[in-house]
Each structure stands twice: as C-alpha cells, then as structure tokens.
Design a protein around this motif. Sequence first.
Motif, PDB file in Angstrom:
ATOM      1  N   GLY A   1      20.373  -4.400  -6.733  1.00 56.84           N
ATOM      2  CA  GLY A   1      19.907  -3.824  -7.993  1.00 56.84           C
ATOM      3  C   GLY A   1      18.613  -4.427  -8.497  1.00 56.84           C
ATOM      4  N   MET A   2      17.839  -5.041  -7.604  1.00 53.77           N
ATOM      5  CA  MET A   2      16.590  -5.675  -8.026  1.00 53.77           C
ATOM      6  C   MET A   2      15.654  -4.634  -8.638  1.00 53.77           C
ATOM      7  SD  MET A   2      14.865  -8.576  -8.006  1.00 53.77           S
ATOM      8  CE  MET A   2      15.435  -9.624  -6.652  1.00 53.77           C
ATOM      9  N   VAL A   3      15.271  -4.860  -9.876  1.00 57.54           N
ATOM     10  CA  VAL A   3      14.369  -3.943 -10.567  1.00 57.54           C
ATOM     11  C   VAL A   3      12.919  -4.297 -10.223  1.00 57.54           C
ATOM     12  CG1 VAL A   3      13.565  -3.216 -12.856  1.00 57.54           C
ATOM     13  CG2 VAL A   3      15.999  -3.577 -12.434  1.00 57.54           C
ATOM     14  N   GLN A   4      12.140  -3.307 -10.006  1.00 62.41           N
ATOM     15  CA  GLN A   4      10.703  -3.482  -9.676  1.00 62.41           C
ATOM     16  C   GLN A   4      10.526  -4.441  -8.494  1.00 62.41           C
ATOM     17  OE1 GLN A   4       8.568  -4.586 -13.272  1.00 62.41           O
ATOM     18  NE2 GLN A   4       8.094  -2.443 -13.712  1.00 62.41           N
ATOM     19  N   ASN A   5      11.362  -4.236  -7.518  1.00 61.30           N
ATOM     20  CA  ASN A   5      11.314  -5.132  -6.357  1.00 61.30           C
ATOM     21  C   ASN A   5       9.930  -5.125  -5.716  1.00 61.30           C
ATOM     22  OD1 ASN A   5      12.389  -6.879  -4.389  1.00 61.30           O
ATOM     23  ND2 ASN A   5      12.660  -5.139  -2.986  1.00 61.30           N
ATOM     24  N   ALA A   6       9.378  -3.937  -5.515  1.00 66.65           N
ATOM     25  CA  ALA A   6       8.087  -3.833  -4.832  1.00 66.65           C
ATOM     26  C   ALA A   6       6.971  -4.463  -5.661  1.00 66.65           C
ATOM     27  CB  ALA A   6       7.766  -2.362  -4.552  1.00 66.65           C
ATOM     28  N   LYS A   7       7.000  -4.218  -6.954  1.00 59.78           N
ATOM     29  CA  LYS A   7       5.933  -4.765  -7.797  1.00 59.78           C
ATOM     30  C   LYS A   7       6.000  -6.282  -7.862  1.00 59.78           C
ATOM     31  CE  LYS A   7       4.875  -0.832 -10.702  1.00 59.78           C
ATOM     32  NZ  LYS A   7       4.681  -0.298 -12.042  1.00 59.78           N
ATOM     33  N   LYS A   8       7.212  -6.789  -7.934  1.00 59.88           N
ATOM     34  CA  LYS A   8       7.359  -8.238  -7.975  1.00 59.88           C
ATOM     35  C   LYS A   8       6.879  -8.864  -6.666  1.00 59.88           C
ATOM     36  CE  LYS A   8      11.245  -8.125 -11.225  1.00 59.88           C
ATOM     37  NZ  LYS A   8      12.710  -8.170 -11.346  1.00 59.88           N
ATOM     38  N   THR A   9       7.190  -8.187  -5.584  1.00 58.40           N
ATOM     39  CA  THR A   9       6.735  -8.686  -4.286  1.00 58.40           C
ATOM     40  C   THR A   9       5.216  -8.608  -4.176  1.00 58.40           C
ATOM     41  OG1 THR A   9       8.779  -7.908  -3.300  1.00 58.40           O
ATOM     42  CG2 THR A   9       6.999  -8.409  -1.792  1.00 58.40           C
ATOM     43  N   ASN A  10       4.691  -7.502  -4.660  1.00 64.51           N
ATOM     44  CA  ASN A  10       3.237  -7.345  -4.591  1.00 64.51           C
ATOM     45  C   ASN A  10       2.517  -8.422  -5.395  1.00 64.51           C
ATOM     46  OD1 ASN A  10       3.576  -5.134  -2.996  1.00 64.51           O
ATOM     47  ND2 ASN A  10       3.282  -3.638  -4.638  1.00 64.51           N
ATOM     48  N   ILE A  11       3.033  -8.691  -6.577  1.00 65.34           N
ATOM     49  CA  ILE A  11       2.422  -9.733  -7.407  1.00 65.34           C
ATOM     50  C   ILE A  11       2.473 -11.071  -6.679  1.00 65.34           C
ATOM     51  CG2 ILE A  11       2.837 -11.172  -9.456  1.00 65.34           C
ATOM     52  CD1 ILE A  11       1.342  -8.779 -10.243  1.00 65.34           C
ATOM     53  N   TYR A  12       3.632 -11.371  -6.144  1.00 69.96           N
ATOM     54  CA  TYR A  12       3.783 -12.666  -5.475  1.00 69.96           C
ATOM     55  C   TYR A  12       2.807 -12.774  -4.296  1.00 69.96           C
ATOM     56  CZ  TYR A  12       6.003 -16.689  -3.249  1.00 69.96           C
ATOM     57  OH  TYR A  12       6.249 -17.922  -2.688  1.00 69.96           O
ATOM     58  N   ASN A  13       2.787 -11.734  -3.499  1.00 67.43           N
ATOM     59  CA  ASN A  13       1.931 -11.782  -2.310  1.00 67.43           C
ATOM     60  C   ASN A  13       0.448 -11.842  -2.681  1.00 67.43           C
ATOM     61  OD1 ASN A  13       4.062 -11.789  -0.540  1.00 67.43           O
ATOM     62  ND2 ASN A  13       4.089  -9.559  -0.273  1.00 67.43           N
ATOM     63  N   GLN A  14       0.109 -11.094  -3.719  1.00 71.59           N
ATOM     64  CA  GLN A  14      -1.298 -11.117  -4.142  1.00 71.59           C
ATOM     65  C   GLN A  14      -1.699 -12.522  -4.573  1.00 71.59           C
ATOM     66  OE1 GLN A  14      -2.174  -8.749  -7.586  1.00 71.59           O
ATOM     67  NE2 GLN A  14      -4.149  -9.758  -7.864  1.00 71.59           N
ATOM     68  N   MET A  15      -0.868 -13.118  -5.390  1.00 70.88           N
ATOM     69  CA  MET A  15      -1.200 -14.452  -5.879  1.00 70.88           C
ATOM     70  C   MET A  15      -1.194 -15.463  -4.735  1.00 70.88           C
ATOM     71  SD  MET A  15      -1.770 -13.803  -8.988  1.00 70.88           S
ATOM     72  CE  MET A  15      -1.847 -15.362  -9.822  1.00 70.88           C
ATOM     73  N   ALA A  16      -0.213 -15.289  -3.822  1.00 72.56           N
ATOM     74  CA  ALA A  16      -0.092 -16.242  -2.721  1.00 72.56           C
ATOM     75  C   ALA A  16      -1.279 -16.140  -1.770  1.00 72.56           C
ATOM     76  CB  ALA A  16       1.216 -16.005  -1.969  1.00 72.56           C
ATOM     77  N   GLN A  17      -1.700 -14.929  -1.487  1.00 71.64           N
ATOM     78  CA  GLN A  17      -2.797 -14.819  -0.522  1.00 71.64           C
ATOM     79  C   GLN A  17      -4.105 -15.313  -1.112  1.00 71.64           C
ATOM     80  OE1 GLN A  17      -2.515 -10.479   0.091  1.00 71.64           O
ATOM     81  NE2 GLN A  17      -4.691 -10.372  -0.369  1.00 71.64           N
ATOM     82  N   VAL A  18      -4.259 -15.169  -2.416  1.00 74.70           N
ATOM     83  CA  VAL A  18      -5.477 -15.673  -3.052  1.00 74.70           C
ATOM     84  C   VAL A  18      -5.430 -17.183  -3.191  1.00 74.70           C
ATOM     85  CG1 VAL A  18      -6.806 -15.680  -5.195  1.00 74.70           C
ATOM     86  CG2 VAL A  18      -5.948 -13.532  -4.277  1.00 74.70           C
ATOM     87  N   LEU A  19      -4.267 -17.685  -3.608  1.00 74.64           N
ATOM     88  CA  LEU A  19      -4.191 -19.107  -3.956  1.00 74.64           C
ATOM     89  C   LEU A  19      -3.762 -19.978  -2.777  1.00 74.64           C
ATOM     90  CD1 LEU A  19      -2.505 -18.747  -7.460  1.00 74.64           C
ATOM     91  CD2 LEU A  19      -4.923 -19.119  -6.959  1.00 74.64           C
ATOM     92  N   MET A  20      -2.869 -19.483  -1.957  1.00 76.67           N
ATOM     93  CA  MET A  20      -2.342 -20.309  -0.867  1.00 76.67           C
ATOM     94  C   MET A  20      -2.962 -19.947   0.478  1.00 76.67           C
ATOM     95  SD  MET A  20      -0.349 -22.366  -2.409  1.00 76.67           S
ATOM     96  CE  MET A  20       0.498 -23.164  -1.054  1.00 76.67           C
ATOM     97  N   GLY A  21      -3.411 -18.717   0.609  1.00 74.84           N
ATOM     98  CA  GLY A  21      -4.026 -18.323   1.874  1.00 74.84           C
ATOM     99  C   GLY A  21      -2.991 -17.883   2.893  1.00 74.84           C
ATOM    100  N   TYR A  22      -3.341 -18.066   4.133  1.00 74.40           N
ATOM    101  CA  TYR A  22      -2.503 -17.570   5.228  1.00 74.40           C
ATOM    102  C   TYR A  22      -2.138 -18.724   6.141  1.00 74.40           C
ATOM    103  CZ  TYR A  22      -4.412 -13.146   3.616  1.00 74.40           C
ATOM    104  OH  TYR A  22      -4.781 -12.077   2.843  1.00 74.40           O
ATOM    105  N   ASN A  23      -0.978 -18.578   6.772  1.00 72.42           N
ATOM    106  CA  ASN A  23      -0.601 -19.612   7.728  1.00 72.42           C
ATOM    107  C   ASN A  23      -1.228 -19.300   9.095  1.00 72.42           C
ATOM    108  OD1 ASN A  23       0.933 -17.602   8.838  1.00 72.42           O
ATOM    109  ND2 ASN A  23       2.866 -18.320   7.958  1.00 72.42           N
ATOM    110  N   THR A  24      -0.913 -20.086  10.081  1.00 71.34           N
ATOM    111  CA  THR A  24      -1.560 -19.943  11.390  1.00 71.34           C
ATOM    112  C   THR A  24      -1.224 -18.638  12.077  1.00 71.34           C
ATOM    113  OG1 THR A  24       0.253 -21.220  12.316  1.00 71.34           O
ATOM    114  CG2 THR A  24      -1.781 -22.413  11.805  1.00 71.34           C
ATOM    115  N   SER A  25      -0.125 -18.014  11.677  1.00 76.58           N
ATOM    116  CA  SER A  25       0.238 -16.735  12.293  1.00 76.58           C
ATOM    117  C   SER A  25      -0.337 -15.561  11.515  1.00 76.58           C
ATOM    118  CB  SER A  25       1.760 -16.616  12.378  1.00 76.58           C
ATOM    119  OG  SER A  25       2.325 -16.603  11.086  1.00 76.58           O
ATOM    120  N   GLY A  26      -1.104 -15.838  10.483  1.00 70.52           N
ATOM    121  CA  GLY A  26      -1.743 -14.772   9.723  1.00 70.52           C
ATOM    122  C   GLY A  26      -0.886 -14.223   8.604  1.00 70.52           C
TER     123      GLY A  26
END
Lengths: 405, 378
Positions: free
Chosen positions: A82-107
């Motif tokens: 029943g996760m509400v706004q699952n996609a949006k929450k994931t998108n926010i997390y990934n957006q912030m993570a890719q900007v702030l944390m970057g990518y690991n060795t596997s991309g």
Amino acid sequence: MARAFKSLLGDDIKNTRTLLHEAIPITGTISSGTYTENNIKTFTHGMFQSTYDYPYLSSSANHIFDVTYGHSSAVSSSEQPGMVQNAKKTNIYNQMAQVLMGYNTSGSVRRFDSDGTLSDLETDKGLMDHCFFLNFTRLLSKDEVKKNSFRLGLYTSGSCESRGAGLVAGAHKGSPEALLTFGDYDAGNEYRTSPAGDYGLIFSASGDSTDNSRSVGLVFYQAGIAVLTSSVFINSAIGFNRTALRPDGSPAGAAVGPESSGWGEFGQPGAGGDTGTDLRDNPAAAGNHKYYNMMRAKVTGTIETLANGFRNRLHNIEFNNTIELNSTIYFCRINHNEFNYSSNPTFVSGSKLVVKNTVNDLPVTYITTVGLYSPDNELMAVAKLSEPIRKDPNTELTLRVRLDY
Amino acid sequence: MAFLDNSGDIILDAVLTDTGRLRLAQGDGSFKISKFALGDDEINYGIYNKDHLSGSAYYDLEVLQTPVLEAFTNNTSNLKSKLVTISRTNVLFMPILKLNNNSAPGGNKYQRHPSLFFARYSDSGVVGGEDAQAADMFDAKFYIAADKDTWLAINYYRRTTDSATQFRSFVNSKPTVGLIQGFTADATGDSALGGSQIRIDQGLDTNQIAASIGMDSDLIETAFIVEMDYRLGRVKPTTNDSVAAVNFIDDDNIASYYLTKKGPGGYINPTPNGIPSATNTLDAGQLLLNPQVFDGPRSNTLQFRIQASQELQQSTYLFTQLGSSEDALLDGSIVGFGDGGDAFLTGKKTYYLDSTVRVVGANTGYRLDIPVRYIKIK
C-alpha cells in the motif's frame, strides 16, 4: 600641470581571498505556525514543499528551504504494502542520491550511507533508504554551509496537538519530552567528499560523534542539503545505535508496523478525528496522519503529508554559511603635495580660494569619496568615507579600497 | 542613499558602479582599474571659517561634521567635484569654467559666434522698442532645432496672407538667438544660417588680477570631457556637421567625448579670435569677435554644437516619451505669437525635450552643466 587623476602602480593593487560567515537561525514556528500555512508552498506534482519567510504571495517573501521525502528503490512495494506515491518517493531519492552521492563502480546510483563508508553491501547498516531532505536555498547557504555549524532541533516524538503550540510532552502514551538536537558534530575534524562536494555526518547531540555507526544523516556543505534518516522519529531508537536498527529503520527484532510499542508517532497536526485509546494505532482515518507512527506514515503518507509532519516537528535550524570573497585591494597613496586643491564650486569665491587668506596659507581639502577609474576615465567603482578626511600639504594618506567579487 | 554611520571608526563603503558591472559582465577586458581620483561632493567650503576666534583648530569644525552619503552606483552621480593636484602650495586663485553667455537683458548679443541662451522676437520687434534687449520669448537654455522645418519656423515667420513659400525675416537687429542647428546642412546652404554654438571659457573670475598677466601654465585646461545623452544628440564642431567620435557610452546611454583638437575644425579655440590673448574687438559689421566673461586671466575656450540624433530628427517618439508638446500656434508658446498667426505653424505641434550637457575639465575636474532643449515642430 593640474591633474585630478593619479595612476595606480603595480604595487598599489593586490588580490586577496577571505571567507565571510553569517549565522543563519531558522525557528521552527516559521514552518509550522507563524504565518499559518500561508508561507508554505505546495505543488500539484506533490514532489516537495517550499517554505518561505513570509506568505509566499507577497513580493517580499524569500524562499528559504524545501522539504521532501524519498526512499530507495531497494524498498520494494511488496515490502511495504500500500505504499503511497511509491514512484515519486523513489524518484526523489534517486535524484538526490545521484546528484549528491554519485554512482558506484557498476554505474548504479549510490545510496545514502550515514556512516560515510560508501559500502554497496546490503548488510551495511549505515545505508539510509528512507530519508527526509532539507534543501536550503542559496540565499541562506550562500557558497557553502560552514562545517561543524549545522544544528537541527526536532521533536522526534510527542503529540503535535495544534499548529504553533508545539508539542505536548507526555500527552500521548510512550511520548517523553523528545526534543533532540542533531548536528554535524566533529565535522571540523572529519568530513568526506562526494560529487556534490564535502559532506559531514549528522549525529544526535547525545550520541557519540566519534562513532560513525551512530550517524543519522548527512549534510552536504556546498550543496546546502541535509539528508536525515526517517529513523530519527522512532522513539526507542534515541541514541541511534544502528546495530539496534534494521536497514529500513525499524528496530531490530521488533515487529514491523504501527502496533509496535515504543515507536514515536509522526504526522501533521490539526487534522484531528482520532479518538481511540491508542491513537497511534488508528489507521482508519484516511488522510489523517496526526498520530500515525513513522512506520505507517512513510507507507500511507504522501510526500506532502510527510513534509507537513516534518515541518511541524521542527524546533529550529541553525548553521553558519560561508561566502567566499575574492577581493582586490587598491592602495590609493596620497602624497603631501597631491590633492590639496578642489574643483568644488564652493572652494572658490570669485576664483579665490575660500580656505586661504594669503598666498602663503596652506590649501586644505576634505576627502569624502574615492573613485576608481578605467584608462578611458570611466568610473568603475566608488568608495565613500564615513566622514570627511582633511588633506593638506602637511599630511600623507593611504586609503585602502577593497572591491569584493 | 542613506548617510554613513560616522559614530565610530572611519569606514570605507565601496561599490562597483553600474558601468563597472556592465564592463565586468562584458568580459572583454574593458574592466580595468588603472587610476583613482578623490572627490568632495558633500563638502561646502563656504562653512570653512578661517576667521574663527578660537584659532585654526576650529576653522573646519563644521566641515568635518558633514555627514557623508552612501555611494551611488550610477557612474555619473559620483565625484562631481574632484580634488586637484597642483604641486605648488601658493595658488590663491583657481580657474573655473564659465558659459560664455551674454544674452541676458543688458548683455551683448551682437556676436560673430554667439553662445547665447534662446531668445526670440515677434515679427514687429516692437516689444521694448527696436533696440531694446527684451525678447518676446526668453529661455535660459540652448535650443537645438531637430530639423530644417523647425529651424525655419523659429527663424522666420509667414503671415496668413503669405504664400506657402514666402518666409519673412525678423527685423535684422532682432534675430532669433540661442538656436543651434541640430541637423546636417544641405546643399542650399543651411550652414550659412549660422545659429548658435556653446562656448565654455576657462579663466579666473576675479578683477584682482589683470587679464594681461595671463594664466599660470599649470592651471590651463587643454582637454575637455563632454557628457550627454546619446539617445538625443551628438557633439559636433562649430564649423561643420561631422560629429565627434564618442569615447564611451555607458549603461544609461550617457556618451563621453574627450575633446582635445585645437584650432580650425576643432573644439578648443577653433576661431582665430577665440584664443585667450585675443582682445574683445569688433569686426566690420560691428559684431563682437571675442566676447569675454572673465575679468581676470583667461585660458582656453571650448566651442561646440550639438547634432540632434536621427531618432529626434526623424521621429517624435522620444519627444513624446521623454518630453512634452504644445500647439505650435498657441499664443505665448515657444514659437507662437499672436500677431496674425503664422501660417507655417498652422496645424502643427511643437515637441520639446529638456536635457543637460555636462562639460568637465579633463585636468582640473571642474564641471559645468549646460541646459539644452531639443525642439521639433511637426
């Protein structure tokens, strides 16, 4: 030959760099009551909430920070039914993570890691999969947040009975006085780097800041963003020893769900309507997260309601920003025989100098302004003295004019 | 701008001017600071009391209490008066710039190269009598005719019974003065009409030193900076219509001209009689060759005219945006007078736009603001 300009020589111009710090205090009521909700801007896309220092419809309002929430794609919807706004929450997390944390060795996008080890292992208990993001505007953070200056006061449990009234300690079962202060303690000695610049670990004031396993978030100094695990709102976890927590933030060994005792409630105040004996456990009031605990709120709450809850649990934020000033200093050297006369119309009366009676009297002028000129005599910069300075043939001066860029 | 806090240590409040920011943004290397100047805009030396009974320590007590304004970012609003370096300390008299203008009632307007404020007489010239100086229309500024029609309308008149091409001259001894030909003369010889010019003299405004003694060489101004709104006009010499090369146009459209050219075709002492040593003689037509405004020693003169911009010559847009207009035939208006009307003006309007032209001595920094009015009848 009379002249009004004097050339600046090579030794008269020096470049320097200074760091300027401003103290930025943000009281919690600015986000939870001073202007009711008129200074909180929500968006139809529901991805984040913006806080202003004044009702945002006013032209004098300044945008000060945003709040949003996200979880990593490692948290599947099957794990959280029943996760509400699952996609949006994931998108926010990934957006912030890719900007702030970057990518690991596997991309792949690297997940937020509260202990700063950058481990990709699922067993790394420092991984933060449910995070609140506090994005400060450049107006506040300027060039960067000063290290070891970030402090965040949060009511991690207790009842939010009404806007502006803060929390009613002990008004709800299992809710002690729960104002906790978090900060990047020890960041002056230890910080890390990321694609978004330096970042430090956030600890509770009562926690051991030398034990990175007790970190509950990260603050990215140049980006002006604080990332906080949702686990801070779990009552029993005060002290934040991650060994007592699951990667998803729930206490190890505890049942996942709202029924688990010792879990602090979370949500936005003011909706009302719950009358059960254990208000936290009432999931029936749709859209009412007044007394939901964090575990339920992050499943059934939208990003907006989670941001509402966070804002209303905010006690205060403090940090010092840093402004990097690159300066050029112009040493305007005025010799005894220079600038002793003026073209000011009041300097003469009938072409005779008003400051002299006889030829032998010394001329005197008063400096109020320094103008810096280009080779083609255009005024590039101007400096004003706070009071006139007397200049006569018996005095020599050096005026130090600093231009900041 | 507020006053600076002068309760504690002396502070220096420095800002880039709008021109400085513009050049910085251009990124073409034009932002370069190579010299400095000092100003004393706020100081009124008139309150320097050199007769104070308590002695010299009290002479400048009030001057030093002068509050200082924050810096303006507008480049033309700062350093209106600069401090000047003269290496010797025995200077008792300093030269100033003065508009060579004698058109006020009682003054002499009979000049070969008039630099007079605007004055216009009725066709009969009867007001005040034939030889009186009182004009029907007098305005303490220079008028700049934006086109030939305007020039003709102000210099001549046409009665209602006259044909369309019949222009009557005003009484010879009552020519319109203070009108600058702000357009390019055509082959029919508009330039022969002459018109006014602007003449700025440098000298000592005192009768304590005889003019024949001459100016000290270190006080003589050899270059002048003229600043004016580039949207409205250009600087041109008194002898032809070739506009001067502009030195720089700032972000507010203020153009700076650095004028150094001497002699015929130039701007400094362009006429043989316009040099400092020339006496105030009359020519064969009994016109003043070299009118003077200083009793004391005189230095160089700056003489120039203003060419209206193409926008003003061809359109009334800037006039309506920045200026005003009135019915040209209206009695008492700039060009109208109630003596049977002027057929040439029927159905036309007078557009006018007021501005100033600033002249600064490049060496001494002394500055003078000259009021001008661009005018167009259409």
